[in-house]
Every structure is written in C-alpha cells, then in structure tokens.
Write an enzyme that holds these catalytic residues in place. Structure first.
Site, PDB file in Angstrom:
ATOM      1  N   LYS A 292       8.395 -16.248   3.958  1.00 17.23           N
ATOM      2  CA  LYS A 292       9.660 -17.111   3.930  1.00 17.23           C
ATOM      3  C   LYS A 292       9.052 -18.816   3.935  1.00 17.23           C
ATOM      4  O   LYS A 292       9.566 -19.580   3.183  1.00 17.23           O
ATOM      5  CB  LYS A 292      10.583 -16.986   4.768  1.00 17.23           C
ATOM      6  CG  LYS A 292      11.392 -15.825   4.869  1.00 17.23           C
ATOM      7  CD  LYS A 292      12.109 -15.552   3.593  1.00 17.23           C
ATOM      8  CE  LYS A 292      13.055 -14.306   3.533  1.00 17.23           C
ATOM      9  NZ  LYS A 292      13.602 -13.961   2.081  1.00 17.23           N
TER      10      LYS A 292
ATOM     11  N   TYR B 191       9.691 -10.634  13.162  1.00 20.11           N
ATOM     12  CA  TYR B 191       9.866 -11.128  11.850  1.00 20.11           C
ATOM     13  C   TYR B 191       8.460 -11.370  11.308  1.00 20.11           C
ATOM     14  O   TYR B 191       8.248 -11.116  10.018  1.00 20.11           O
ATOM     15  CB  TYR B 191      10.757 -12.349  12.010  1.00 20.11           C
ATOM     16  CG  TYR B 191      11.398 -12.683  10.487  1.00 20.11           C
ATOM     17  CD1 TYR B 191      11.990 -11.696  10.150  1.00 20.11           C
ATOM     18  CD2 TYR B 191      10.799 -13.839   9.597  1.00 20.11           C
ATOM     19  CE1 TYR B 191      12.926 -11.851   8.798  1.00 20.11           C
ATOM     20  CE2 TYR B 191      11.815 -13.864   8.288  1.00 20.11           C
ATOM     21  CZ  TYR B 191      12.516 -13.255   7.916  1.00 20.11           C
ATOM     22  OH  TYR B 191      13.235 -13.110   6.834  1.00 20.11           O
TER      23      TYR B 191
HETATM   24  P1  NDP Z   1      19.544  -6.067   0.748  1.00 19.18           P
HETATM   25  O1  NDP Z   1      18.637  -4.995   1.252  1.00 19.18           O
HETATM   26  O2  NDP Z   1      20.650  -5.902   0.734  1.00 19.18           O
HETATM   27  O3  NDP Z   1      18.550  -6.719  -0.438  1.00 19.18           O
HETATM   28  C1  NDP Z   1      17.493  -6.931  -0.531  1.00 19.18           C
HETATM   29  C2  NDP Z   1      17.125  -6.735  -1.891  1.00 19.18           C
HETATM   30  O4  NDP Z   1      15.572  -6.612  -2.308  1.00 19.18           O
HETATM   31  C3  NDP Z   1      17.370  -5.340  -2.382  1.00 19.18           C
HETATM   32  O5  NDP Z   1      18.071  -5.163  -3.613  1.00 19.18           O
HETATM   33  C4  NDP Z   1      15.821  -4.677  -2.641  1.00 19.18           C
HETATM   34  O6  NDP Z   1      16.004  -3.571  -3.433  1.00 19.18           O
HETATM   35  C5  NDP Z   1      15.353  -5.943  -3.200  1.00 19.18           C
HETATM   36  N1  NDP Z   1      13.739  -5.719  -3.623  1.00 19.18           N
HETATM   37  C6  NDP Z   1      12.835  -5.298  -2.669  1.00 19.18           C
HETATM   38  N2  NDP Z   1      11.795  -5.053  -3.195  1.00 19.18           N
HETATM   39  C7  NDP Z   1      12.002  -5.339  -4.559  1.00 19.18           C
HETATM   40  C8  NDP Z   1      11.137  -5.327  -5.755  1.00 19.18           C
HETATM   41  N3  NDP Z   1      10.069  -4.953  -5.790  1.00 19.18           N
HETATM   42  N4  NDP Z   1      11.738  -5.989  -6.737  1.00 19.18           N
HETATM   43  C9  NDP Z   1      13.056  -6.299  -6.770  1.00 19.18           C
HETATM   44  N5  NDP Z   1      13.702  -6.128  -5.916  1.00 19.18           N
HETATM   45  C10 NDP Z   1      13.427  -5.759  -4.608  1.00 19.18           C
HETATM   46  O7  NDP Z   1      19.184  -7.341   1.943  1.00 19.18           O
HETATM   47  P2  NDP Z   1      19.667  -8.856   2.091  1.00 19.18           P
HETATM   48  O8  NDP Z   1      20.914  -8.861   1.357  1.00 19.18           O
HETATM   49  O9  NDP Z   1      19.623  -9.050   3.586  1.00 19.18           O
HETATM   50  O10 NDP Z   1      18.337  -9.727   1.613  1.00 19.18           O
HETATM   51  C11 NDP Z   1      18.495 -10.543   0.711  1.00 19.18           C
HETATM   52  C12 NDP Z   1      17.609 -11.898   0.804  1.00 19.18           C
HETATM   53  O11 NDP Z   1      18.122 -12.535   1.908  1.00 19.18           O
HETATM   54  C13 NDP Z   1      16.417 -11.392   1.206  1.00 19.18           C
HETATM   55  O12 NDP Z   1      15.257 -12.525   0.581  1.00 19.18           O
HETATM   56  C14 NDP Z   1      16.405 -11.603   2.593  1.00 19.18           C
HETATM   57  O13 NDP Z   1      14.994 -11.719   3.221  1.00 19.18           O
HETATM   58  C15 NDP Z   1      17.255 -12.736   2.908  1.00 19.18           C
HETATM   59  N6  NDP Z   1      17.983 -12.956   4.088  1.00 19.18           N
HETATM   60  C16 NDP Z   1      18.508 -12.090   4.919  1.00 19.18           C
HETATM   61  C17 NDP Z   1      19.074 -12.279   6.082  1.00 19.18           C
HETATM   62  C18 NDP Z   1      19.808 -11.316   6.811  1.00 19.18           C
HETATM   63  O14 NDP Z   1      19.776 -11.345   8.035  1.00 19.18           O
HETATM   64  N7  NDP Z   1      20.417 -10.133   6.121  1.00 19.18           N
HETATM   65  C19 NDP Z   1      18.958 -13.443   6.630  1.00 19.18           C
HETATM   66  C20 NDP Z   1      18.302 -14.533   5.790  1.00 19.18           C
HETATM   67  C21 NDP Z   1      17.692 -14.252   4.714  1.00 19.18           C
HETATM   68  P3  NDP Z   1      15.491  -1.988  -2.590  1.00 19.18           P
HETATM   69  O15 NDP Z   1      16.470  -1.785  -1.886  1.00 19.18           O
HETATM   70  O16 NDP Z   1      15.419  -1.129  -3.620  1.00 19.18           O
HETATM   71  O17 NDP Z   1      14.360  -2.601  -1.794  1.00 19.18           O
END
Ligand code: NDP
Length: 253
Positions: A160, A153
C-alpha cells in the site's frame, strides 16, 4: 453527475466488495460501467449483480496476465470507444504473509503482493490513458497500514505504501493529459479480502473505541468518496490520499 461517462471497475468479488459500493454510487449518478473479474468463479457473481444494469460489460481480467488486461481494454474501446474513469480496487497477498512477523515474508509472497496490489495501478493506468481522450480520473484503494505499522498487515502495508507513492508519480505523469489519480485510504470493512488479515475484528473494535466518529466506515461511504473523485466536483484534486476512516488517522494518544 456522471451522465455520458464510462467507467471501468476492477475488483468486484461479491456484493460486499468496496468496488461494488463504488459501482452502485457511480451507476446511481448515471455512469455506464464495465466490470472486470478474476477467474471463472467470480463471473457468475458479477453477472448476477449487474443483470439489471443497462449497457454494462463484464470481462475477465487477472492483472498478472497481460493479454487479459489488453483484451479487457480492447473490449471497452470496442463497446464504448472511450473511458472516463477507472476504479482500481484489487489487492492480494498470500494468507501466510498476513499473520506473524513481517520479517518472515518470503520472496514469493513479497513479489506477488507488490505485483497484484501495487504494480497493477501503473499497469492499468498505461492501458487506460489512450482511451481517456477527454481526460479522466483514476481512483485506487489504500489503507492506513501503508504509513503505520498495523499488526498482521505486514507485506500488504508495504504494497500500500508503493501504491500511494505510485498514485503521486502517476498523477504527475498524467496531469498534462488531464487525467487525475487519487487514492482513498479506507477504514477496515468486512469483505472477502479483509477476512484474510488475521484478527481483523480487533481492528474494527479498536476503531469504534478510538475514532472521532466512534464507529466504522461503510463500503458505501467509500463508494461515495470514489464517486466524488471520479466526478468533475473534484477537478482540481490529484495525487492525493484521502482518508475515509471516521477520522481514525488523526488520533495520537
Ligand atoms: P474484495 O475481496 O471484495 O476485493 C478484492 C478484489 O481483488 C477481488 O475482486 C479479487 O479477486 C481481486 N483480485 C485479487 N487478485 C487479483 C488479480 N490477480 N487480478 C485481478 N483482480 C484480483 O475486498 P475489498 O473490497 O476489501 O478490497 C478492495 C480494495 O480495497 C483492496 O485494494 C483492499 O486492499 C482495499 N482496502 C480494503 C479495506 C478493507 O478493510 N476491506 C480497507 C482499505 C483498503 P479474487 O477474489 O478472485 O481474488
């Protein structure tokens, strides 16, 4: 629960995104929603997902582009004239930084991860504040790697930590405007971003074996907690990191 409330959702990449589960929960409880997306390839996904939702707005917003951020909030102001909640569900680190040793993290990877995954929270909160005229609620997504070492990670754990700390500082600054800021520390869920972390499936198996509930969390369970945090039911909660992880974080040996 959210009738007459307007929310902005950042981070829907597809139907598996945690942001989408949050949106579905909020929508079912009456909220009107504006969605942002990063890059043209995601516009089609969001437009398709939201086609049956009434009174939505879909706007581009790459958080590294301040003029897109400004334009997104202007579009919300123009359409709704207000904002009641914001769900920040975005993160990014270069793939090579999410395997091997943290020691090898490059300057570029460190700065990119911190900018997109942590700085974007105060950045968006600053733009949201003038629209949250009657107070508001901001929710962000964190992970256990903020506080404990999770293999691979790496720099995202550092980002985070900054995100959770930013949650507390923002809660202090914005409390006088009745704007609450909280983080959800979600257990691992198979999404597009999660696939970027090497050996993600090992985490999932470990949690099934070790967590008190003996299973992994669903995106919808995270969405339901976000719903609680953006609703008035959580009106005295701010600056917190709330675990939605089937209890995994409480375990010692
Ligand atoms: P997703 O990939 O579905 O969502 C992540 C989003 O962040 C995407 O829409 C991505 O767009 C966007 N993003 C990345 N770079 C940018 C940028 N420069 N400007 C705007 N948007 C951006 O994954 P998750 O739903 O898993 O992630 C959502 C959140 O939850 C994150 O903060 C993640 O760290 C957190 N999280 C996730 C966990 C998991 O296991 N899935 C656990 C705990 C927390 P694009 O695809 O174009 O890059």
């Amino acid at each position: 629960m959210l009738e007459n409330k307007v929310g902005m959702i950042f981070g829907v990449a597809n139907k598996r995104s945690i942001a989408w589960a949050c949106a579905e929960a909020c929508r079912e409880h009456g909220a009107e929603l504006a969605f942002t997306y990063q890059g043209e390839r995601l516009e089609r996904n969001i437009t398709r997902l939201t086609k049956d939702m009434e009174n939505t707005l879909v706007v581009p917003c790459d958080v590294t582009n301040q003029s897109e951020v400004d334009a997104a909030f202007e579009a919300v102001d123009k359409k709704y004239g207000r904002l009641d909640f914001l769900i920040h569900s975005i993160a990014f680190a270069p793939r090579e930084a999410l395997e091997g040793e943290f020691l090898d993290t490059s300057r570029d990877a460190f700065l990119t991860a911190l900018e997109i995954s942590a700085y974007s929270l105060p950045q968006l909160a600053l733009s949201a504040k003038p629209l949250m005229k009657d107070g508001g609620s901001i929710v962000t997504m964190s992970y256990y790697g903020a506080e404990k070492v999770v293999q691979n990670y790496n720099v995202m754990g550092v980002a985070k930590s900054a995100l959770e700390s930013s949650t507390r500082y923002l809660a202090n600054d914005l409390g006088k405007d009745n704007i609450r800021v909280n983080a959800i520390s979600a257990g691992p869920i198979k999404t597009l971003s999660a696939r970027g972390v090497k050996d993600m499936s090992t985490f999932l198996t470990h949690i099934e074996e070790r967590s008190p509930l003996k299973r992994n969390v669903t995106a919808r369970e995270v969405g339901n907690t976000a719903l609680f945090l953006v609703s008035d039911l959580s009106s005295a909660i701010t600056g917190e990191t709330i675990y939605v992880d089937c209890g995994f974080n409480i375990m010692g040996i």
